[in-house]
Design an enzyme around this catalytic site. Sequence first.
Site, PDB file in Angstrom:
ATOM      1  N   HIS A   1       0.844  -1.206   0.000  1.00 14.33           N
ATOM      2  CA  HIS A   1       0.000   0.000   0.000  1.00 14.33           C
ATOM      3  C   HIS A   1       0.871   1.245   0.000  1.00 14.33           C
ATOM      4  O   HIS A   1       0.610   2.203  -0.752  1.00 14.33           O
ATOM      5  CB  HIS A   1      -0.915  -0.030   1.230  1.00 14.33           C
ATOM      6  CG  HIS A   1      -1.604   1.273   1.518  1.00 14.33           C
ATOM      7  ND1 HIS A   1      -2.936   1.487   1.208  1.00 14.33           N
ATOM      8  CD2 HIS A   1      -1.167   2.421   2.106  1.00 14.33           C
ATOM      9  CE1 HIS A   1      -3.265   2.719   1.577  1.00 14.33           C
ATOM     10  NE2 HIS A   1      -2.211   3.296   2.123  1.00 14.33           N
ATOM     11  N   GLU A   2       1.910   1.271   0.832  1.00 14.85           N
ATOM     12  CA  GLU A   2       2.792   2.436   0.890  1.00 14.85           C
ATOM     13  C   GLU A   2       3.570   2.607  -0.412  1.00 14.85           C
ATOM     14  O   GLU A   2       3.775   3.731  -0.883  1.00 14.85           O
ATOM     15  CB  GLU A   2       3.747   2.325   2.074  1.00 14.85           C
ATOM     16  CG  GLU A   2       3.063   2.284   3.427  1.00 14.85           C
ATOM     17  CD  GLU A   2       2.106   3.446   3.646  1.00 14.85           C
ATOM     18  OE1 GLU A   2       2.348   4.541   3.079  1.00 14.85           O
ATOM     19  OE2 GLU A   2       1.108   3.277   4.362  1.00 14.85           O
TER      20      GLU A   2
ATOM     21  N   HIS B   1       1.464   4.357  -2.899  1.00 16.26           N
ATOM     22  CA  HIS B   1       1.513   5.813  -2.759  1.00 16.26           C
ATOM     23  C   HIS B   1       2.717   6.378  -3.509  1.00 16.26           C
ATOM     24  O   HIS B   1       2.629   7.429  -4.153  1.00 16.26           O
ATOM     25  CB  HIS B   1       1.606   6.204  -1.276  1.00 16.26           C
ATOM     26  CG  HIS B   1       0.300   6.226  -0.565  1.00 16.26           C
ATOM     27  ND1 HIS B   1      -0.795   6.917  -1.030  1.00 16.26           N
ATOM     28  CD2 HIS B   1      -0.091   5.643   0.607  1.00 16.26           C
ATOM     29  CE1 HIS B   1      -1.806   6.776  -0.186  1.00 16.26           C
ATOM     30  NE2 HIS B   1      -1.403   5.999   0.812  1.00 16.26           N
TER      31      HIS B   1
ATOM     32  N   GLU C   1      -6.220   7.194  -0.502  1.00  9.63           N
ATOM     33  CA  GLU C   1      -6.132   5.961   0.271  1.00  9.63           C
ATOM     34  C   GLU C   1      -6.840   4.819  -0.447  1.00  9.63           C
ATOM     35  O   GLU C   1      -6.337   3.692  -0.494  1.00  9.63           O
ATOM     36  CB  GLU C   1      -6.735   6.163   1.671  1.00  9.63           C
ATOM     37  CG  GLU C   1      -5.890   7.005   2.606  1.00  9.63           C
ATOM     38  CD  GLU C   1      -4.493   6.445   2.795  1.00  9.63           C
ATOM     39  OE1 GLU C   1      -4.353   5.227   3.040  1.00  9.63           O
ATOM     40  OE2 GLU C   1      -3.538   7.232   2.688  1.00  9.63           O
TER      41      GLU C   1
END
Length: 309
Positions: free
Chosen positions: A134-135, A138, A205
């Site tokens: 997930h990071e 980003h 998100e």
Amino acid sequence: MNHLKTFMLMAAMSALFVGAGYLIGGTGGMLIALVLAAGMNLFSYWNADKIVLRMYHARPADASDPHPVIRTYVADIQALALKAGLPQPRVFVIDNPQPNAFATGRDPAHAAVAATTGLLEMLSREEIRGVMAHELAHVKNRDTLTMTITATLAGAISAIANFAMFFGGGNDRERPGGIIGVLAISILAPLAAALVQMAISRSREYEADRVGAEIAGDPQALASALEKIERYAKGIPNVEAERNPATAHLFIMNPLSGRGADNLFSTHPATANRVKALMELGVRMGVKPRPVTAVPTGGERRSANGPWG
């Protein structure tokens, strides 16, 4: 659609900033505000990652670390970055019992990812992989720069509002909005800026959840991780985040309260909505559902002494 929404929200933030400067000081006030914002953005562009990492006392982690959990954590990030087609990011660990993680950096070539010791202690390897994917999403989506710019603009708008409150009694001829305009900007501008910042954060998100789940190939692991992080974080304060609430949007879960709700005042989407979207993505990806790991009710760790004992 998410990228378009983010662009429109950032445009609204910029327009709000310019409008605030104009109402307070006319053309001169607007130009001063723009110069100030440009300087702040330029400084943030080059130094945001260093500032945030120092703020949370993050320490570098590498494959030679004496703790096996950290070595595995580093190796998994390297493998995930390779799979995502990203340069290898710098990897950090934050000595904090609250399970959480964030990414920072102005572009993929200067990215850094960080996880707390609480995250590494409380989650399974698959769940940690889901969180760090997930990071990395980003980073891939260049959200770290977007969030830095919006945070800087929000701070600048608040500074202008404070300036208006203290120095709003000058000559009204220099201020198109007059005293009423100054009062309105002083009260409403910071609130509007915060709402725009939160809306951008929520939209990014959801996108990072989707891309991260595709990178890791396991939407259910990320869904399980989100549920665990939310439950644990409710009872474990993050002191550094409380001192620096403007950074809350950088984390995978709100570090200030550990809870989320899709409303105007939330920096993160509701966890239940994120989990639902991830499970639906898993069905579309053809990932076979499996039993979800139970969320402990107390402060249990994955091993008796944790990875640091």
